[in-house]
Design a protein around this motif. Sequence first.
Motif, mmCIF file in Angstrom:
data_model
loop_
_atom_site.group_PDB
_atom_site.id
_atom_site.type_symbol
_atom_site.label_atom_id
_atom_site.label_comp_id
_atom_site.label_asym_id
_atom_site.label_seq_id
_atom_site.Cartn_x
_atom_site.Cartn_y
_atom_site.Cartn_z
ATOM 1 N N SER A 1 0.828 -1.210 0.000
ATOM 2 C CA SER A 1 0.000 0.000 0.000
ATOM 3 C C SER A 1 0.862 1.260 0.000
ATOM 4 C CB SER A 1 -0.941 -0.014 1.208
ATOM 5 O OG SER A 1 -0.159 -0.112 2.390
ATOM 6 N N ALA A 2 2.106 1.131 -0.452
ATOM 7 C CA ALA A 2 3.012 2.292 -0.471
ATOM 8 C C ALA A 2 2.554 3.313 -1.509
ATOM 9 C CB ALA A 2 4.436 1.834 -0.785
ATOM 10 N N SER B 1 1.641 7.955 11.837
ATOM 11 C CA SER B 1 0.225 8.168 12.159
ATOM 12 C C SER B 1 -0.264 9.511 11.648
ATOM 13 C CB SER B 1 0.018 8.073 13.667
ATOM 14 O OG SER B 1 0.906 8.950 14.323
ATOM 15 N N PHE B 2 0.680 10.410 11.409
ATOM 16 C CA PHE B 2 0.300 11.741 10.967
ATOM 17 C C PHE B 2 1.425 12.336 10.146
ATOM 18 C CE2 PHE B 2 0.186 16.331 11.412
ATOM 19 C CZ PHE B 2 -1.130 16.607 11.111
ATOM 20 N N LEU B 3 1.071 12.970 9.038
ATOM 21 C CA LEU B 3 2.086 13.596 8.184
ATOM 22 C C LEU B 3 1.547 14.918 7.664
ATOM 23 C CD1 LEU B 3 4.767 13.364 6.424
ATOM 24 C CD2 LEU B 3 3.322 12.352 4.677
ATOM 25 N N ARG B 4 2.250 15.994 7.986
ATOM 26 C CA ARG B 4 1.891 17.284 7.391
ATOM 27 C C ARG B 4 3.076 17.755 6.567
ATOM 28 N NH1 ARG B 4 0.929 23.261 9.883
ATOM 29 N NH2 ARG B 4 2.925 22.751 10.824
ATOM 30 N N VAL C 1 6.324 8.523 1.552
ATOM 31 C CA VAL C 1 5.492 7.918 2.595
ATOM 32 C C VAL C 1 4.243 8.762 2.816
ATOM 33 C CG1 VAL C 1 7.444 6.862 3.809
ATOM 34 C CG2 VAL C 1 6.730 9.181 4.416
ATOM 35 N N GLY C 2 3.260 8.161 3.473
ATOM 36 C CA GLY C 2 2.046 8.870 3.830
ATOM 37 C C GLY C 2 1.587 8.403 5.199
ATOM 38 N N ALA C 3 0.510 9.015 5.701
ATOM 39 C CA ALA C 3 -0.036 8.550 6.971
ATOM 40 C C ALA C 3 -0.427 7.087 6.790
ATOM 41 C CB ALA C 3 -1.232 9.394 7.365
ATOM 42 N N GLY C 4 -0.042 6.250 7.721
ATOM 43 C CA GLY C 4 -0.333 4.823 7.610
ATOM 44 C C GLY C 4 0.863 4.014 7.130
ATOM 45 N N SER C 5 1.878 4.700 6.574
ATOM 46 C CA SER C 5 3.059 3.957 6.087
ATOM 47 C C SER C 5 3.781 3.276 7.247
ATOM 48 C CB SER C 5 4.056 4.895 5.397
ATOM 49 O OG SER C 5 3.555 5.369 4.189
ATOM 50 N N GLU C 6 4.130 2.017 7.025
ATOM 51 C CA GLU C 6 4.925 1.269 8.007
ATOM 52 C C GLU C 6 6.392 1.501 7.691
ATOM 53 O OE1 GLU C 6 4.048 -0.954 10.370
ATOM 54 O OE2 GLU C 6 1.870 -0.994 10.033
ATOM 55 N N ILE C 7 7.149 1.961 8.665
ATOM 56 C CA ILE C 7 8.582 2.160 8.452
ATOM 57 C C ILE C 7 9.327 1.027 9.157
ATOM 58 C CG2 ILE C 7 10.510 3.753 8.655
ATOM 59 C CD1 ILE C 7 8.076 4.763 6.966
#
Length: 508
Positions: A38-39, A356-359, A372-378
């Motif tokens: 889902s990347a 969990s959050f990306l601005r 990456v976006g919110a929800g991305s697993e690092i």
Amino acid sequence: MFNKVLIANRGEIALRIVRACRELGVASVAVYSDADASAPHAREADEAVNIGPAPSRESYLRADKLIEAAKRTGAQAIHPGYGFLSEREHFARAVVEAGLVFIGPPASAIAAVGSKTAARALAATANVPVVPGTTEPLRDASEAESVAKSLGYPVLLKASAGGGGKGMRIVHSAAELASALASAKREAMTSFGDDAVYVEKYIAGPRHVEIQVLGDMHGTMHSLGERECSIQRRHQKMIEEAPSVAVTPELRKKMGDTAVRMAKAAGYVNAGTCEFLLAADGNFYFLEMNTRLQVEHPVTELVSGLDLVQWQLRIAAGERLPTAPMMTEPRGWAIECRITSEDAGNDFLPSTGTISFLRVPGGPGVRWDGGVGAGSEIGLHYDPLLGKLIVWAGTRDEAIARMRRALLELTIVGVETSRDFHLRVMDDVEFQRGAIDIQWLERRLPSLTAGGSTPDGEIAVAIAAALLAESERAGRLAASNGAGGTANGASSHDAWRDAGIRDGLRRR
Ligand code: ADP
């Protein structure tokens, strides 16, 4: 132009290439491992193909799977991005043998400069100055000792197949040489499957200045100015800018002509980079040629007005470059900060988790090349680069102020990032004066990383926490109303005020 291109990469660079394809009207095919299902790069491309399990050697490094995916989807060309298979001669060759176009140099050019020793030997024939040292791998410790003695200490042992600072050892005296050689060889073997190591003079206090070149299949080759990449940790770049405060128009021309000479000697086509050490006395020495798009290519794009990735596609499709210079002098100033999932306050320890959050910052002169976006697993499977924050402004001072502002707007919650570290560099008076060299960051690190996260970092986390709480509240409200409503302006305003952070932000 191609109808469809497969992108053999992931993360921010895959997304960057999707964007270039879309602007050229070319369909894009992403590939993704199980960990990247889902990347963003897989979601944004026109098509996406699963190429296997998370470990790179079972997915992004599998030439056979990549070529098969290209054929199956009807892609005509493969863009390798950077890293992974981008500089592997065998991959470039296999792509062409499969009847596809490799968006990069011919395999022969990769071979000509692929190993550092081969590149040094070629440079010597093309009248390109190299750092004094050997052009052949060292046979043994006693040869190393006699060469080091004639060069004078300190010397640098380097892996011929090197990259990413691996297999490199600074040696200050003869007593350290044998053990340093053994450990450099071991590291080279594990990293590259090749333990060839050579030696060169260790230059004190130079800058890393590199020249972007662009050549077509018809014999035209241009240099597109320099990038200053001296802000490094463990020989890895962290911040890059264009132009360099140390480069005058005369030196730019001289370094540009040298880079073009080197690229022509290698039979180079497409975008490439010649890396140099620029000594304090104005002398420069060729280090290596990178036969691919660089991570830091955006700073050149911003001061040249050229889209390097689009040009890569156009060149690979056979288009001619203009014969008149594509760039004379750089326009304005650009800076790039590599935002990684690393904890700068804790020796840059890789940080894992879910974003969990990306601005993402915006406004004048700001570019975010993210992956990456919110929800991305690092996780730990891939490079820790989350994205690159790039700014452009009329002058260097304005670019630094703009980067500072943009870093303050960038908010990433869920993993530790290098954001606050970059803020501290922007606030450093020596950096602001441009008084930097390749050892500057290591010298300065203790003061740059002391005291944990900056107040700005705390503010960012508070903003994020407030926004998260707000969205949860909105969700509950919507659920209790039985409708899919969203937060209204007033409650969002409250969330910011509740966090007690608006004044804090304004003061700075
Ligand atoms: P890699 O391919 O592993 O990145 P490079 O040859 O590009 O290796 O060198 C990486 C960095 O190491 C350079 O940017 C520079 O900071 C430093 N370095 C390399 N060679 C020398 C040298 N001879 N003297 C001093 N520093 C060097």
